[in-house]
Design an enzyme around this catalytic site. Structure first.
Site, short mmCIF file in Angstrom:
data_model
loop_
_atom_site.label_atom_id
_atom_site.label_comp_id
_atom_site.label_asym_id
_atom_site.label_seq_id
_atom_site.Cartn_x
_atom_site.Cartn_y
_atom_site.Cartn_z
N GLU A 92 -8.27 -0.32 1.91
CA GLU A 92 -8.39 -1.70 2.40
C GLU A 92 -7.66 -1.85 3.72
O GLU A 92 -6.70 -1.15 3.98
CB GLU A 92 -7.73 -2.66 1.41
CG GLU A 92 -8.30 -2.60 0.03
CD GLU A 92 -7.40 -3.29 -0.97
OE1 GLU A 92 -7.75 -3.32 -2.14
OE2 GLU A 92 -6.32 -3.79 -0.57
N CYS A 112 -1.02 5.23 -3.95
CA CYS A 112 0.37 5.41 -3.51
C CYS A 112 1.15 6.02 -4.65
O CYS A 112 0.89 5.74 -5.81
CB CYS A 112 0.97 4.05 -3.12
SG CYS A 112 2.66 4.17 -2.52
N CYS A 116 5.85 0.71 -6.81
CA CYS A 116 6.57 -0.57 -6.76
C CYS A 116 5.95 -1.52 -7.79
O CYS A 116 4.72 -1.60 -7.92
CB CYS A 116 6.50 -1.17 -5.36
SG CYS A 116 7.24 -0.12 -4.10
N CYS A 119 3.04 -4.18 -6.95
CA CYS A 119 2.00 -3.73 -6.03
C CYS A 119 0.85 -3.07 -6.79
O CYS A 119 1.06 -2.13 -7.56
CB CYS A 119 2.62 -2.75 -5.04
SG CYS A 119 1.41 -1.90 -4.05
N GLY A 159 -0.51 2.56 0.50
CA GLY A 159 0.18 3.83 0.74
C GLY A 159 1.49 3.66 1.47
O GLY A 159 1.82 2.60 1.99
N SER A 191 5.82 0.73 8.47
CA SER A 191 6.56 0.18 7.34
C SER A 191 6.94 1.31 6.39
O SER A 191 6.22 2.29 6.26
CB SER A 191 5.65 -0.83 6.64
OG SER A 191 6.04 -1.01 5.33
N SER A 214 11.10 -2.15 3.61
CA SER A 214 10.94 -3.08 2.48
C SER A 214 12.18 -3.01 1.60
O SER A 214 12.49 -1.95 1.05
CB SER A 214 9.70 -2.70 1.67
OG SER A 214 8.55 -2.84 2.46
N LEU A 215 12.88 -4.12 1.47
CA LEU A 215 14.08 -4.14 0.63
C LEU A 215 13.78 -4.78 -0.73
O LEU A 215 14.01 -4.18 -1.76
CB LEU A 215 15.20 -4.93 1.31
CG LEU A 215 16.04 -4.20 2.35
CD1 LEU A 215 17.19 -5.10 2.79
CD2 LEU A 215 16.57 -2.88 1.84
N HIS A 216 13.38 -6.03 -0.71
CA HIS A 216 12.94 -6.77 -1.91
C HIS A 216 14.02 -7.03 -2.95
O HIS A 216 13.75 -7.68 -3.96
CB HIS A 216 11.74 -6.08 -2.58
CG HIS A 216 10.59 -5.86 -1.65
ND1 HIS A 216 10.15 -6.81 -0.76
CD2 HIS A 216 9.79 -4.77 -1.45
CE1 HIS A 216 9.12 -6.32 -0.05
NE2 HIS A 216 8.90 -5.09 -0.44
N CYS A 333 -1.60 -5.56 -1.35
CA CYS A 333 -2.26 -4.28 -1.13
C CYS A 333 -2.82 -3.72 -2.43
O CYS A 333 -2.24 -3.81 -3.48
CB CYS A 333 -1.34 -3.29 -0.45
SG CYS A 333 0.10 -2.83 -1.36
S1 SF4 Z 1 4.46 -1.58 -1.95
FE1 SF4 Z 1 3.87 0.10 -0.56
S2 SF4 Z 1 5.22 1.81 -1.17
FE2 SF4 Z 1 5.27 0.34 -2.85
S3 SF4 Z 1 3.68 1.03 -4.28
FE3 SF4 Z 1 2.72 -0.48 -2.89
S4 SF4 Z 1 1.83 0.73 -1.25
FE4 SF4 Z 1 3.31 2.04 -2.30
#
Ligand code: SF4
Length: 350
Positions: A92, A112, A116, A119, A159, A191, A214-216, A333
């Site tokens: 995508e 990926c 996470c 995601c 990814g 990123s 990316s911290l989150h 994503c």
């Molecule tokens: S947020 Fe990014 S690194 Fe984390 S699983 Fe999704 S695509 Fe992968």
């Protein structure tokens, strides 16, 4: 013989390939211009090449590295495109318009491996790395779809870009080429979810690209729950690598922080985050969660998001609260890829 994706060749590699075919020196610049200035997507449009050469190029190289399958939304707001690859895999990309900016967010892998929690890509596992040509192909597709000039490229789709380091950096160099797309390095963002060794490597490349981490979550316990990568690369080590990156490049790092209601969006989380970043020049992007079926979390209410941002700012941290672009069209994503059979996406050529 397997065909090579022609958009995955640097200008020097294209020149070498033309030399191997015993072509005159002017052919490589001609082909390069067809690819990146005229941006044609079929060999027959390359009118100043003899037809025999066009046929030979078609035998050796693939031109359609990223084919639009369906799209949701509109390019003058937010638009998500499901992209087909030469081996039938799908990825995508997201196109985002704002005043003075036309940004494309591209994928670097099919799936990926980082899992996470919030995601869709991470929940469905890893299939393969993308070739640099498939990344460049996504940018060309975006440039074709936007009616205005493309201004920014963000490697933040499906990814982990730094898990596909060589292809990602090669794509950056092709996009940056002054005789081609000429997208300035400072308009390109890479990123990462926080994989330390390639951050250290990126610091030595001499590139002016933007780095986004990316911290989150503001502490290891919570971050390890949301992002398993934190178990291998905990926050103290990650922040140390970020400081070294800033020292080497003088580029301010952007930290992404997805706000999840009741999970990481409380004022004490903002205070912890401010403390964590207090010794590092940084920006923080706060993004309300785009809900996915695979994760029970919900987006933070606007009021909580504003309190979070104000707490950061009062502590001296430069923070911006973003609108979650395209949550209405499932822009987190990996979502479009896994919903294709049931959703209302329209064919990309409509
Ligand atoms: S947020 Fe990014 S690194 Fe984390 S699983 Fe999704 S695509 Fe992968």
């Amino acid at each position: 013989m397997a065909k090579t994706l022609i958009h995955g060749l640097t200008q020097n590699e294209l020149t070498d390939s033309c030399a191997q075919l015993d072509l005159p020196k002017y052919r490589a610049p001609q082909i390069w211009r067809w690819l990146y200035v005229q941006r044609v997507n079929d060999w027959d449009s390359m009118k100043n090449l003899p037809s025999a050469l066009r046929a030979e190029l078609a035998e050796r190289f693939l031109l359609d590295s990223a084919v639009p399958l369906s799209k949701q939304g509109e390019p003058d707001d937010t638009c998500k495109i499901l992209v087909g690859l030469h081996d039938e895999e799908q990825i995508e990309e997201v196109l985002i318009s704002a005043p003075g900016r036309r940004t494309v967010c591209i994928s670097t892998q099919v799936g990926c491996r980082f899992h996470c929690a919030f995601c869709a890509s991470g929940q469905h596992g890893f299939r393969r790395n993308l070739d640099a040509g498939e990344m460049v192909g996504q940018v060309l597709l975006a440039a074709h779809t936007f009616s205005d000039k493309l201004t920014n490229v963000v490697f933040m789709g499906m990814g982990e870009p730094l898990d596909n380091y060589d292809a990602t950096l090669k794509a950056v160099r092709i996009l940056n080429n002054k005789d081609g797309l000429n997208i300035g390095a400072r308009r390109i963002t890479i990123s990462t979810c926080g994989v330390i060794p390639p951050i250290e490597r990126l610091a030595t490349e001499g590139l002016q690209v933007e780095l986004s981490v990316s911290l989150h979550a503001p502490n290891d316990e919570l971050r390890s729950q949301l992002m398993p990568v934190n178990r291998k690369y905990p926050l103290a080590d990650l922040l140390k690598a970020c400081k070294a990156y800033f020292a080497a490049t003088k580029r301010i790092i952007t930290f992404e922080y997805t706000l999840i209601q009741g999970v990481n969006d409380r004022p004490q989380h903002a205070k912890e985050l401010a403390k964590l970043l207090s010794h590092l020049p940084s920006r923080v992007n706060l993004i309300p969660l785009s809900p996915v079926e695979e994760f029970a979390g919900q987006s933070s209410p606007q009021e909580a998001a504003e309190v979070f941002m104000n707490t950061l700012e009062q502590a001296g941290i430069n923070a911006t609260l973003r609108r979650s672009k395209g949550s209405s069209l499932k822009a987190a994503c990996g979502q479009l890829r896994f919903q294709r059979s049931s959703d209302s996406a329209v064919p990309a050529d409509e």
